[in-house]
Structure formats: structure tokens, C-alpha cells
Design an enzyme around this catalytic site. Structure first.
Site, PDB file in Angstrom:
ATOM      1  N   LYS A 255       0.838  -1.146  -0.220  1.00  0.00           N
ATOM      2  CA  LYS A 255       0.371   0.188   0.229  1.00  0.00           C
ATOM      3  C   LYS A 255       0.684   1.206   0.090  1.00  0.00           C
ATOM      4  CE  LYS A 255      -1.733   1.743   4.002  1.00  0.00           C
ATOM      5  NZ  LYS A 255      -1.106   3.376   3.926  1.00  0.00           N
ATOM      6  N   ASN A 256       2.320   1.331   0.737  1.00  0.00           N
ATOM      7  CA  ASN A 256       2.310   2.668   1.301  1.00  0.00           C
ATOM      8  C   ASN A 256       4.002   2.865   0.033  1.00  0.00           C
ATOM      9  OD1 ASN A 256       1.308   2.864   3.100  1.00  0.00           O
ATOM     10  ND2 ASN A 256       3.162   2.187   4.777  1.00  0.00           N
TER      11      ASN A 256
ATOM     12  N   CYS B 186      -6.148   7.672   8.654  1.00  0.00           N
ATOM     13  CA  CYS B 186      -6.004   7.577  10.132  1.00  0.00           C
ATOM     14  C   CYS B 186      -4.933   8.275  11.162  1.00  0.00           C
ATOM     15  CB  CYS B 186      -5.256   6.183  10.168  1.00  0.00           C
ATOM     16  SG  CYS B 186      -5.965   4.602   9.966  1.00  0.00           S
TER      17      CYS B 186
ATOM     18  N   ARG C 160      -0.230  14.744  12.592  1.00  0.00           N
ATOM     19  CA  ARG C 160       0.501  14.571  11.052  1.00  0.00           C
ATOM     20  C   ARG C 160       0.775  15.682   9.831  1.00  0.00           C
ATOM     21  NH1 ARG C 160      -1.871   8.663   8.508  1.00  0.00           N
ATOM     22  NH2 ARG C 160       0.199   8.043   8.172  1.00  0.00           N
TER      23      ARG C 160
ATOM     24  N   ASP D  92       4.616   1.234  11.747  1.00  0.00           N
ATOM     25  CA  ASP D  92       3.500   0.588  11.870  1.00  0.00           C
ATOM     26  C   ASP D  92       3.133  -0.768  12.120  1.00  0.00           C
ATOM     27  OD1 ASP D  92       2.352   2.317   9.825  1.00  0.00           O
ATOM     28  OD2 ASP D  92       3.888   1.963   8.777  1.00  0.00           O
TER      29      ASP D  92
ATOM     30  N   ARG E 138      -8.436  -0.858   4.545  1.00  0.00           N
ATOM     31  CA  ARG E 138      -7.612  -0.062   3.828  1.00  0.00           C
ATOM     32  C   ARG E 138      -5.953  -0.015   3.320  1.00  0.00           C
ATOM     33  NH1 ARG E 138      -8.409   5.905   6.894  1.00  0.00           N
ATOM     34  NH2 ARG E 138      -7.143   6.993   5.105  1.00  0.00           N
TER      35      ARG E 138
HETATM   36  C1  UD1 Z   1       4.146   7.090   6.041  1.00  0.00           C
HETATM   37  C2  UD1 Z   1       3.281   5.611   5.972  1.00  0.00           C
HETATM   38  C3  UD1 Z   1       3.217   5.529   6.687  1.00  0.00           C
HETATM   39  C4  UD1 Z   1       4.506   5.173   7.965  1.00  0.00           C
HETATM   40  C5  UD1 Z   1       5.387   6.775   7.860  1.00  0.00           C
HETATM   41  C6  UD1 Z   1       6.849   6.290   9.622  1.00  0.00           C
HETATM   42  C7  UD1 Z   1       2.759   5.802   3.140  1.00  0.00           C
HETATM   43  C8  UD1 Z   1       1.794   6.061   2.630  1.00  0.00           C
HETATM   44  N1  UD1 Z   1       2.600   5.915   4.964  1.00  0.00           N
HETATM   45  O1  UD1 Z   1       3.813   7.944   6.423  1.00  0.00           O
HETATM   46  O2  UD1 Z   1       2.538   3.896   6.520  1.00  0.00           O
HETATM   47  O3  UD1 Z   1       4.320   4.796   9.601  1.00  0.00           O
HETATM   48  O4  UD1 Z   1       5.473   6.681   7.125  1.00  0.00           O
HETATM   49  O5  UD1 Z   1       7.206   5.317   8.515  1.00  0.00           O
HETATM   50  O6  UD1 Z   1       4.151   5.550   3.055  1.00  0.00           O
HETATM   51  N2  UD1 Z   1       5.990  14.921   9.668  1.00  0.00           N
HETATM   52  C9  UD1 Z   1       6.089  16.479  10.111  1.00  0.00           C
HETATM   53  N3  UD1 Z   1       5.511  17.280   9.043  1.00  0.00           N
HETATM   54  C10 UD1 Z   1       5.575  16.293   7.584  1.00  0.00           C
HETATM   55  C11 UD1 Z   1       5.681  15.128   7.879  1.00  0.00           C
HETATM   56  C12 UD1 Z   1       5.618  14.413   8.581  1.00  0.00           C
HETATM   57  O7  UD1 Z   1       6.384  16.964  11.112  1.00  0.00           O
HETATM   58  O8  UD1 Z   1       5.140  17.500   6.770  1.00  0.00           O
HETATM   59  C13 UD1 Z   1       6.230  13.795  10.697  1.00  0.00           C
HETATM   60  C14 UD1 Z   1       5.007  13.324  11.387  1.00  0.00           C
HETATM   61  O9  UD1 Z   1       4.423  14.015  12.693  1.00  0.00           O
HETATM   62  C15 UD1 Z   1       6.248  11.800  11.537  1.00  0.00           C
HETATM   63  C16 UD1 Z   1       7.205  11.679  11.207  1.00  0.00           C
HETATM   64  O10 UD1 Z   1       7.295  12.915  10.560  1.00  0.00           O
HETATM   65  O11 UD1 Z   1       5.736  12.678  13.364  1.00  0.00           O
HETATM   66  C17 UD1 Z   1       6.829  10.746  10.400  1.00  0.00           C
HETATM   67  O12 UD1 Z   1       6.061  11.360   9.291  1.00  0.00           O
HETATM   68  P1  UD1 Z   1       6.018  10.704   7.836  1.00  0.00           P
HETATM   69  O13 UD1 Z   1       7.416  10.099   7.665  1.00  0.00           O
HETATM   70  O14 UD1 Z   1       5.858  11.799   6.526  1.00  0.00           O
HETATM   71  O15 UD1 Z   1       4.821   9.660   7.815  1.00  0.00           O
HETATM   72  P2  UD1 Z   1       3.771   9.579   6.627  1.00  0.00           P
HETATM   73  O16 UD1 Z   1       4.261   9.300   5.212  1.00  0.00           O
HETATM   74  O17 UD1 Z   1       2.686  10.177   6.883  1.00  0.00           O
END
Ligand code: UD1
Length: 418
Positions: free
Chosen positions: A22-23, A116, A121, A305, A397
Site C-alpha cells: 500500500k505504501n 488514520c 500528521r 506500523d 484500508r
Molecule cells: C508514511 C507511511 C506510514 C508510516 C510512516 C512512517 C505511507 C503512505 N505512509 O507516512 O504508513 O507509518 O511513513 O514510516 O507511506 N512529519 C512532520 N511534518 C511533515 C511530515 C511528517 O512533522 O510534513 C512528522 C510526522 O508527524 C511524524 C513523522 O514526521 O511524526 C513521520 O511522518 P512521515 O514519515 O511523513 O509519515 P507519512 O509519510 O505520513
């Protein structure tokens, strides 16, 4: 609302085949926007998040045909850069549309992404990266309005190696003028998959899998046919399910390199894990010892995850486990549900202390997020009596036909519709 009802106590045994990740699929489906032509993506299960992403693509003018785990997308007539708020709100990964839309149309207007509820986020790193590439970003009345004359390559430093931000910037930079370097990039295997996909369309990206990714912008990208990697989180979930139910599962087409951190923890606790030519065999006969400490981190550290499924395993292991969640602050909501089943868990801020109990008992429990739902299924499979898990929709999902696979493995699982 659909519920999953489990009569616990059966060991899982048999074989499962792992579907496309999915990711990986979600950013790859957004990246098709970068091409002008036809893309075919194989190994694409009809997960609800995937189907929402396909609706988003249709909303901007793509022609989409889906069937038999394969999707055909024609991107020739993309014209709409204003995204539907409702669709954006259904899915966190809807934000992946932003980078490719800007690269293709120089404009994008969208609402904030949903998804979720596992933490705050934010998307500040996505927006910072796009600003570095010359995009003017205005945030107004719950909308993000972005425009540029054209994207211009630049060095982008990320304060945190965010998976989503790294992917969004890679996609936008693929069609920018000049080169972009992402410093402190995320290193997850899905980032390598995205690089390989974009390169198969004619892109020039290197370094994915390391913390420094270099993207040489090209004038245009063409359509392609691509098969994404197997889902490492689904793989890990089955590994934990085998360990928790004292079972034996052959996980076909799983890649051990993608779950090496989990495999290390499970082996330390007493599981046998054999790596075979086309997958992983995991077996366990006894009650496992607790992992002393599990701390979630960006890849290759322990994946956030898999923290929830691992919490269910620790709840029935011998000893005490300290779990620290460093990525998403709301994941521990699962603990309250596991406690209804007799688990002994204490939460303090981002730390959980899990004292393993010999036996969980069935209860009526609620999922708050996708991986928490998978964790409750694992807990239900090892509990004594009946567990009712509300709401199956969240689990759909990310896990395709999960209940069906569990039944094939010998689990006593039924789905009830209300
Ligand atoms: C992706 C994965 C999710 C996984 C996560 C961490 C997908 C679709 N989802 O989510 O399943 O749990 O990586 O491996 O690939 N953050 C910020 N600012 C930003 C973006 C992120 O502060 O602009 C913080 C988030 O709050 C969190 C951390 O960075 O604490 C990790 O987030 P991120 O790696 O971006 O996760 P996702 O891409 O949302």
C-alpha cells in the site's frame, strides 16, 4: 459497519501470498500524473485507500480502468488542478497528488489530507520542500493553494526524514528544471520503489535508500508498466500472527531484508525464521519471551506500523517489554482496547510498559486506526473466547481479504454486517 468476530485459540498454519505494498502503491499511483500517456500498475489489490486514490486520479481527468489487481491509467487529459475536499479528507496519502500536479500543471488547490488518526500528521515538510523548488504556497480557509511558473531544482534539507515529504519532493523534482538534492531523505524501501517507478518512465533519480537523493529533472516522462514491491507491513503482521498463535506460516514472496528488524526481535524471543528462495517460513511452538525494548524509528529502525501488532504479541509474552513510540503519538490508543481483553499495559507519554499475561480473554473492542485493527485481530486470535472487533472498514484500508486469509490459515474468523 462491518465487524470481525473471532473465536480465539487456534494456531495459524499454512501459506499466504503478500500483495503489493500500500505504501508503495499510493505514491506510485500519484506519480503516474507525471507521465503523459498510459501506465499499467500490477499487483495492485483493491484496498480502500487504493480505490480512493484512483477516484482522486479520475477527479483530475485521468481515465482509470481497474480489474484483476491491475490498473490501467491514461493521463493524457489531465486538466483539473482543484481537488475535491471530500476525497482529500478520506486519505492521508491524497497529499501525494500535490507534487505531481504542480509538476504537470504548475498549479494545485486542495484541502488538507485526512487518514488514520494516529497523530497530528502535519505537512509542513512537504510544503517547505515545494517552496524550495520555487512554488508559491498560500494556506487559506482550510485550503492549500500552490502555483509556480515552473519548478526549479534546488537543495532541499528535511529537518526529519519524512517518508511522505521525501516522496512528494522526489515526484515534483522529476520534472523540474535542473537538479534537486534531498538531504536527510527518508530511507524506506518504498522510496526505492518510487525511484524505480519514476526511472521506468524515463526519470533520472539516484540515491533512494540513502539519506541523499539526487533528482535530475527531465522535460517529460512517458507511460510504463510496473509491479510494486510486496507489502512489508503485511508481511510483518503475518509474522507476528504466527508468533502469537504458536503457528507456522510460509509467507510467499516476502522480502526478509525489509523486515530484518522485526525478524531480529522475533528470533531473540524464541521464534524460528527460515529464509527460503521465494519467501519466509516462520514457526513457533512455545510462549515467547518478551522483547526487552522496542523503540520505533525511521527505517531501518523498528517500523511504527508494526508497533501495534507487536504490542499484542508482547501482551501474551513471558516478561516485561518497554515500548517507545517516537513517530506517531496516538498509536497507544490500542492499549485501552487490549486492556479490555486482560492485557497489563501502563502508558506514560510515549512509553508503554507491557507485562505479558498468560492468557487474554475475548471482548468487544474498537479499532482506532488500520494497524491497531490488525493488532486487535492478532489479540483476538490468541484470546480465550469470542472477540468482536468494530470497525473492519479501517482494516480494509491496508489488508486485502485479511479475514479470508486468516480462515485459510485455520483461524476461526467471521465478518458480520450491521
Ligand atoms: C508514511 C507511511 C506510514 C508510516 C510512516 C512512517 C505511507 C503512505 N505512509 O507516512 O504508513 O507509518 O511513513 O514510516 O507511506 N512529519 C512532520 N511534518 C511533515 C511530515 C511528517 O512533522 O510534513 C512528522 C510526522 O508527524 C511524524 C513523522 O514526521 O511524526 C513521520 O511522518 P512521515 O514519515 O511523513 O509519515 P507519512 O509519510 O505520513
Amino acid at each position: 459497519m462491518k465487524k470481525i468476530v473471532i473465536c480465539g485459540g487456534k494456531s495459524l498454519s499454512g501459506q499466504v501470498q503478500i500483495h503489493g505494498a500500500k505504501n508503495s502503491l499510493l505514491p506510485i499511483l500519484a506519480a503516474v500524473i507525471l507521465s503523459k500517456g498510459q501506465c499499467i500498475i500490477n499487483n495492485c489489490p483493491p484496498l480502500s485507500d487504493v480505490m480512493t486514490m484512483l477516484e482522486l486520479l479520475q477527479c483530475i481527468g485521468c481515465k482509470v480502468e481497474y480489474g484483476n489487481q491491475r490498473v490501467h491509467i491514461d493521463t493524457t487529459n489531465i486538466s483539473n488542478f482543484k481537488m475535491n475536499d471530500c476525497l482529500m479528507n478520506k486519505l492521508r496519502s491524497s497529499i501525494f497528488i500535490l507534487g505531481p500536479l504542480l509538476a504537470r500543471l504548475n498549479n494545485a488547490e486542495l484541502g488538507y489530507p485526512g487518514g488514520c488518526d494516529i497523530g497530528i500528521r502535519p505537512i509542513d515538510l512537504h510544503l517547505k520542500g515545494l517552496r524550495d523548488l520555487g512554488v508559491e504556497v498560500t494556506e487559506k480557509e482550510g485550503h492549500i493553494i500552490c502555483s509556480c511558473k515552473h519548478l526549479i531544482g534546488n537543495e532541499v534539507y528535511l529537518d526529519y526524514p519524512s517518508v511522505g515529504a521525501t516522496e512528494n519532493i522526489m515526484m515534483a523534482a522529476s520534472l523540474a528544471q535542473g537538479a534537486t538534492v534531498i538531504v536527510n531523505a527518508a530511507k524506506e524501501p518504498e522510496i526505492i520503489d518510487l525511484q524505480d517507478f519514476i526511472n521506468s518512465m524515463g526519470g533520472r533519480i539516484s540515491g533512494a535508500g540513502s539519506s541523499r537523493i539526487v533528482i535530475h529533472g527531465v522535460k517529460e516522462l512517458k507511460g510504463t508498466t510496473y509491479t510494486p514491491m510486496a507489502d512489508r507491513i503485511v508481511t510483518g503482521t503475518y509474522m507476528i500472527a504466527a508468533a502469537a498463535t504458536k503457528g507456522e506460516i510460509f509467507i510467499k514472496n516476502a522480502n526478509i531484508d525489509h523486515v530484518s528488524c522485526l525478524a531480529g526481535k522475533l528470533r531473540e524471543s524464541g521464534c524460528i525464521i527460515n529464509v527460503e528462495k521465494d519467501g519466509i517460513l516462520i514457526k513457533n511452538k512455545n510462549r515467547l519471551s518478551s522483547s526487552h525494548i522496542i523503540e520505533t524509528m525511521p527505517y531501518p529502525g523498528f517500523p511504527t506500523d508494526l508497533q501495534s501488532p507487536m504490542m499484542s504479541l508482547q501482551a501474551v509474552s513471558k516478561g516485561t517489554c518497554i515500548m517507545v513510540e517516537n513517530v506517531f503519538e496516538n498509536r497507544f490508543r490500542l492499549a485501552g482496547e487490549l486492556k479490555k481483553m486482560g492485557a497489563d499495559i501502563t502508558i506514560k507519554d510515549r512509553m508503554a510498559v507491557i507485562k505479558g499475561v498468560k492468557q487474554l480473554h475475548g471482548a468487544n473492542v474498537f479499532t482506532h486506526d488500520l494497524r491497531g485493527g490488525a493488532a486487535l485481530i492478532i489479540a483476538g486470535l490468541c484470546a480465550e473466547g469470542i472477540t468482536v472487533i468494530n470497525d473492519k472498514g479501517l482494516i480494509d484500508r491496508g489488508y486485502f481479504e485479511f479475514e479470508h486469509q486468516l480462515k485459510n490459515l485455520g483461524g476461526d474468523v467471521v465478518v458480520l454486517e450491521e
